[in-house]
Design a protein around this motif. Structure first.
Motif, PDB file in Angstrom:
ATOM      1  N   PHE A  83       0.815  -1.212   0.000  1.00 27.07           N
ATOM      2  CA  PHE A  83       0.000   0.000   0.000  1.00 27.07           C
ATOM      3  C   PHE A  83       0.857   1.275   0.000  1.00 27.07           C
ATOM      4  N   PHE A  84       2.189   1.099   0.020  1.00 24.62           N
ATOM      5  CA  PHE A  84       3.065   2.266   0.155  1.00 24.62           C
ATOM      6  C   PHE A  84       4.171   2.223  -0.902  1.00 24.62           C
ATOM      7  N   LEU A  85       4.493   3.402  -1.424  1.00 23.16           N
ATOM      8  CA  LEU A  85       5.621   3.532  -2.331  1.00 23.16           C
ATOM      9  C   LEU A  85       6.927   3.445  -1.539  1.00 23.16           C
ATOM     10  N   PRO A  86       8.036   3.082  -2.196  1.00 22.09           N
ATOM     11  CA  PRO A  86       9.324   3.012  -1.479  1.00 22.09           C
ATOM     12  C   PRO A  86       9.646   4.302  -0.737  1.00 22.09           C
ATOM     13  N   ARG A  87       9.411   5.445  -1.352  1.00 22.56           N
ATOM     14  CA  ARG A  87       9.740   6.709  -0.695  1.00 22.56           C
ATOM     15  C   ARG A  87       8.852   6.945   0.518  1.00 22.56           C
ATOM     16  N   GLN A  88       7.592   6.529   0.446  1.00 22.83           N
ATOM     17  CA  GLN A  88       6.696   6.668   1.595  1.00 22.83           C
ATOM     18  C   GLN A  88       7.142   5.768   2.739  1.00 22.83           C
ATOM     19  N   ILE A  89       7.603   4.565   2.417  1.00 21.71           N
ATOM     20  CA  ILE A  89       8.093   3.649   3.448  1.00 21.71           C
ATOM     21  C   ILE A  89       9.313   4.237   4.147  1.00 21.71           C
ATOM     22  N   VAL A  90      10.236   4.796   3.360  1.00 18.51           N
ATOM     23  CA  VAL A  90      11.441   5.400   3.941  1.00 18.51           C
ATOM     24  C   VAL A  90      11.075   6.566   4.851  1.00 18.51           C
ATOM     25  N   VAL A  91      10.121   7.388   4.449  1.00 20.30           N
ATOM     26  CA  VAL A  91       9.699   8.532   5.273  1.00 20.30           C
ATOM     27  C   VAL A  91       9.164   8.057   6.618  1.00 20.30           C
ATOM     28  N   LEU A  92       8.248   7.090   6.608  1.00 18.02           N
ATOM     29  CA  LEU A  92       7.628   6.633   7.854  1.00 18.02           C
ATOM     30  C   LEU A  92       8.648   5.950   8.761  1.00 18.02           C
ATOM     31  N   GLU A  93       9.518   5.133   8.189  1.00 20.02           N
ATOM     32  CA  GLU A  93      10.534   4.470   8.994  1.00 20.02           C
ATOM     33  C   GLU A  93      11.528   5.472   9.564  1.00 20.02           C
ATOM     34  N   THR A  94      11.885   6.503   8.792  1.00 22.32           N
ATOM     35  CA  THR A  94      12.806   7.533   9.284  1.00 22.32           C
ATOM     36  C   THR A  94      12.207   8.275  10.468  1.00 22.32           C
ATOM     37  N   ILE A  95      10.926   8.566  10.419  1.00 20.96           N
ATOM     38  CA  ILE A  95      10.268   9.251  11.534  1.00 20.96           C
ATOM     39  C   ILE A  95      10.272   8.360  12.772  1.00 20.96           C
ATOM     40  N   ILE A  96      10.003   7.063  12.596  1.00 19.17           N
ATOM     41  CA  ILE A  96      10.042   6.146  13.739  1.00 19.17           C
ATOM     42  C   ILE A  96      11.428   6.153  14.384  1.00 19.17           C
ATOM     43  N   ASP A  97      12.462   6.024  13.575  1.00 15.84           N
ATOM     44  CA  ASP A  97      13.831   6.005  14.111  1.00 15.84           C
ATOM     45  C   ASP A  97      14.173   7.327  14.797  1.00 15.84           C
ATOM     46  N   SER A  98      13.741   8.425  14.222  1.00 12.44           N
ATOM     47  CA  SER A  98      14.041   9.736  14.817  1.00 12.44           C
ATOM     48  C   SER A  98      13.383   9.888  16.179  1.00 12.44           C
ATOM     49  N   ILE A  99      12.156   9.406  16.291  1.00 11.77           N
ATOM     50  CA  ILE A  99      11.448   9.490  17.579  1.00 11.77           C
ATOM     51  C   ILE A  99      12.170   8.661  18.634  1.00 11.77           C
ATOM     52  N   LEU A 100      12.508   7.428  18.275  1.00  7.89           N
ATOM     53  CA  LEU A 100      13.117   6.525  19.254  1.00  7.89           C
ATOM     54  C   LEU A 100      14.550   6.923  19.591  1.00  7.89           C
ATOM     55  N   ASP A 101      15.211   7.643  18.696  1.00  5.05           N
ATOM     56  CA  ASP A 101      16.594   8.068  18.951  1.00  5.05           C
ATOM     57  C   ASP A 101      16.675   9.373  19.742  1.00  5.05           C
ATOM     58  N   THR A 102      15.536  10.031  19.927  1.00  7.78           N
ATOM     59  CA  THR A 102      15.529  11.293  20.657  1.00  7.78           C
ATOM     60  C   THR A 102      15.612  11.017  22.158  1.00  7.78           C
ATOM     61  N   VAL A 103      16.613  11.560  22.803  1.00  4.58           N
ATOM     62  CA  VAL A 103      16.846  11.313  24.226  1.00  4.58           C
ATOM     63  C   VAL A 103      15.885  12.158  25.067  1.00  4.58           C
ATOM     64  N   GLY A 104      15.348  11.545  26.118  1.00  7.10           N
ATOM     65  CA  GLY A 104      14.550  12.296  27.074  1.00  7.10           C
ATOM     66  C   GLY A 104      13.055  12.250  26.861  1.00  7.10           C
ATOM     67  N   LEU A 105      12.583  11.579  25.814  1.00  3.29           N
ATOM     68  CA  LEU A 105      11.135  11.485  25.596  1.00  3.29           C
ATOM     69  C   LEU A 105      10.546  10.399  26.489  1.00  3.29           C
ATOM     70  N   SER A 106       9.464  10.712  27.171  1.00  2.61           N
ATOM     71  CA  SER A 106       8.792   9.713  27.990  1.00  2.61           C
ATOM     72  C   SER A 106       8.047   8.734  27.090  1.00  2.61           C
ATOM     73  N   ASN A 107       7.699   7.582  27.661  1.00  2.00           N
ATOM     74  CA  ASN A 107       6.937   6.595  26.899  1.00  2.00           C
ATOM     75  C   ASN A 107       5.610   7.159  26.425  1.00  2.00           C
ATOM     76  N   GLU A 108       4.999   8.011  27.266  1.00  2.00           N
ATOM     77  CA  GLU A 108       3.700   8.586  26.903  1.00  2.00           C
ATOM     78  C   GLU A 108       3.820   9.500  25.688  1.00  2.00           C
ATOM     79  N   ILE A 109       4.889  10.303  25.655  1.00  2.00           N
ATOM     80  CA  ILE A 109       5.098  11.187  24.507  1.00  2.00           C
ATOM     81  C   ILE A 109       5.367  10.372  23.247  1.00  2.00           C
ATOM     82  N   VAL A 110       6.165   9.309  23.381  1.00  2.00           N
ATOM     83  CA  VAL A 110       6.440   8.451  22.227  1.00  2.00           C
ATOM     84  C   VAL A 110       5.146   7.826  21.712  1.00  2.00           C
ATOM     85  N   ALA A 111       4.274   7.375  22.638  1.00  3.11           N
ATOM     86  CA  ALA A 111       3.001   6.780  22.225  1.00  3.11           C
ATOM     87  C   ALA A 111       2.148   7.789  21.471  1.00  3.11           C
ATOM     88  N   ALA A 112       2.132   9.042  21.948  1.00  4.41           N
ATOM     89  CA  ALA A 112       1.353  10.079  21.266  1.00  4.41           C
ATOM     90  C   ALA A 112       1.911  10.345  19.867  1.00  4.41           C
TER      91      ALA A 112
END
Length: 401
Positions: A83-112
């Protein structure tokens, strides 16, 4: 005017094949500094940027048995990645990695933020057709379903309208509104309502009800889940290990829904209401209200909320006390008329449903202190007949068929 036609013989191939090879670019929309827009024909650089994308991760979870698979498998779309183009997949995965790599975010903020990611995925698939009136892409899910789009719009995720920051802003605004109104602790529970250890005192249950026989929301949950689990399972070990949303034990019949609602009622303090919501589907509202009444709840209020094509019915209900009075069917109809007469005498709202459903809620509110409605022969009216009486009185009140 592009020299490349929008529909070519190649575009009749299965969409998964097109996704792998990337569809032909037809037009590119540019947002101009003065707030206007223009379309232009793609050049070689545009095509080169598209085709050089390398995908390291694919949400390759197979589409489960159901309406989605029946609809898309003939086009070769058998995995959620299709359902996703390669570029769309890369965008969504990059956002996931950026969120998880950000130091200091609580679990609740990550869930939001993962909820916001789900919103972005809904606006970033090969099912997003073009909305010329709003100058943006339509969402993937329309009328609670995923439907084929023969031409689609690939959005810049950093675009102001419909992009990532708008998705985050929508989630933040919702949480701010909820936190501003909350006067006590809010707890979210995931599990089987028949097995949960539910709080008994001073609690307000808020939950979305499945509509039996429709497959909603199971048919579309996995569309979001395959992305959100990538982030959430790293925070809550063991909670998001399944490749798709759990289907075992789901409510599929009205009888099962009534049992679940009775379980909630057994733990509910009548001083506090429960709030139920379910997807508005023509012809289904009555059946859902019947199940709520059968389970021993009394309806205090009823609204139709949302915009076309997706609307929800919101029901505020209280546990019906035992040993209260009974009234005749005619007395009940008179109580409904009295409730409707107390409403402002405005004209119809945006649609008949927007008027009749709240009016129906006011009518059913008349049951608040009543255990049963009796027929002329003294037998108890079934919930179906009670709803029909209230709906008929409400329709007559507004001169609707």
């Amino acid at each position: 005017r592009s020299e490349t036609p929008l529909l070519t013989p190649a575009s009749m191939l299965p969409l998964s094949v097109l996704t792998a090879a990337y569809p032909s670019l037809s037009h590119i929309l540019e947002d101009l500094p003065d707030g206007t827009h223009r379309f232009r024909v793609p050049d070689e650089d545009d095509v080169r940027r598209v085709r050089r994308v390398k995908v390291a991760f694919r949400p390759s979870t197979p589409i489960g048995a159901g309406k989605v698979r029946e609809r898309f498998a003939p086009y070769g779309m058998v995995e959620w990645a299709d359902f996703f183009l390669p570029r769309q997949i890369v965008v969504l995965e990059t956002i996931i990695d950026s969120i998880l790599d950000t130091v200091g975010l609580s679990n609740e903020i990550v869930a939001a933020l993962m909820i916001a990611l789900g919103k972005l995925a809904n606006r970033s698939s090969v099912l997003c057709s073009w909305n010329s009136a709003r100058v943006c892409q339509n969402q993937s899910i329309t009328h609670d379903a995923l439907k084929m789009a023969w031409s689609f719009f690939e959005m810049n995720p950093l675009r102001e309208s419909g992009g990532w920051m708008q998705c985050v802003g929508e989630v933040a605004a919702t949480l701010k509104e909820l936190c501003g109104q909350a006067r006590s602790k809010v707890k979210f529970r995931l599990g089987d309502v028949m097995e949960q250890d539910l709080p008994k005192a001073k609690s307000i249950f808020v939950t979305e009800l499945p509509v039996p026989g429709t497959g909603y929301p199971d048919d579309v949950n996995d569309f979001f889940y395959v992305w959100m689990r990538e982030g959430l399972r790293r925070l809550w070990q063991g909670e998001f290990e399944t490749l798709a949303t759990p289907k075992a034990g789901r409510i599929e019949t009205h009888e099962q829904l009534v049992l679940a609602l009775r379980r909630l009622k057994s733990e509910q303090d009548r001083k506090f209401p429960a709030v139920f919501s379910f997807r508005y589907l023509p012809g289904r509202t009555r059946d859902m209200l019947v199940d709520i009444l059968k389970a021993g709840w009394t309806v205090s209020a009823l609204w139709l909320v949302g915009d076309d094509p997706v609307k929800d019915v919101v029901v505020v209900a209280r546990a019906l006390p035992h040993g209260t009075e009974t009234i005749s069917r005619q007395e009940f109809r008179e109580l409904v008329r009295a409730e409707l007469a107390a409403l402002p005498g405005d004209a119809l709202a945006d649609s008949p449903e927007s008027t009749v459903l709240p009016a129906l809620g006011r009518g059913l509110r008349a049951l608040g202190g009543v255990k049963s409605v009796l027929r002329a022969d003294g037998t108890v009216c079934p919930a179906e007949l009670v709803c029909e009486d209230a709906m008929e009185v409400a329709a007559n009140h507004y001169h609707l068929t």
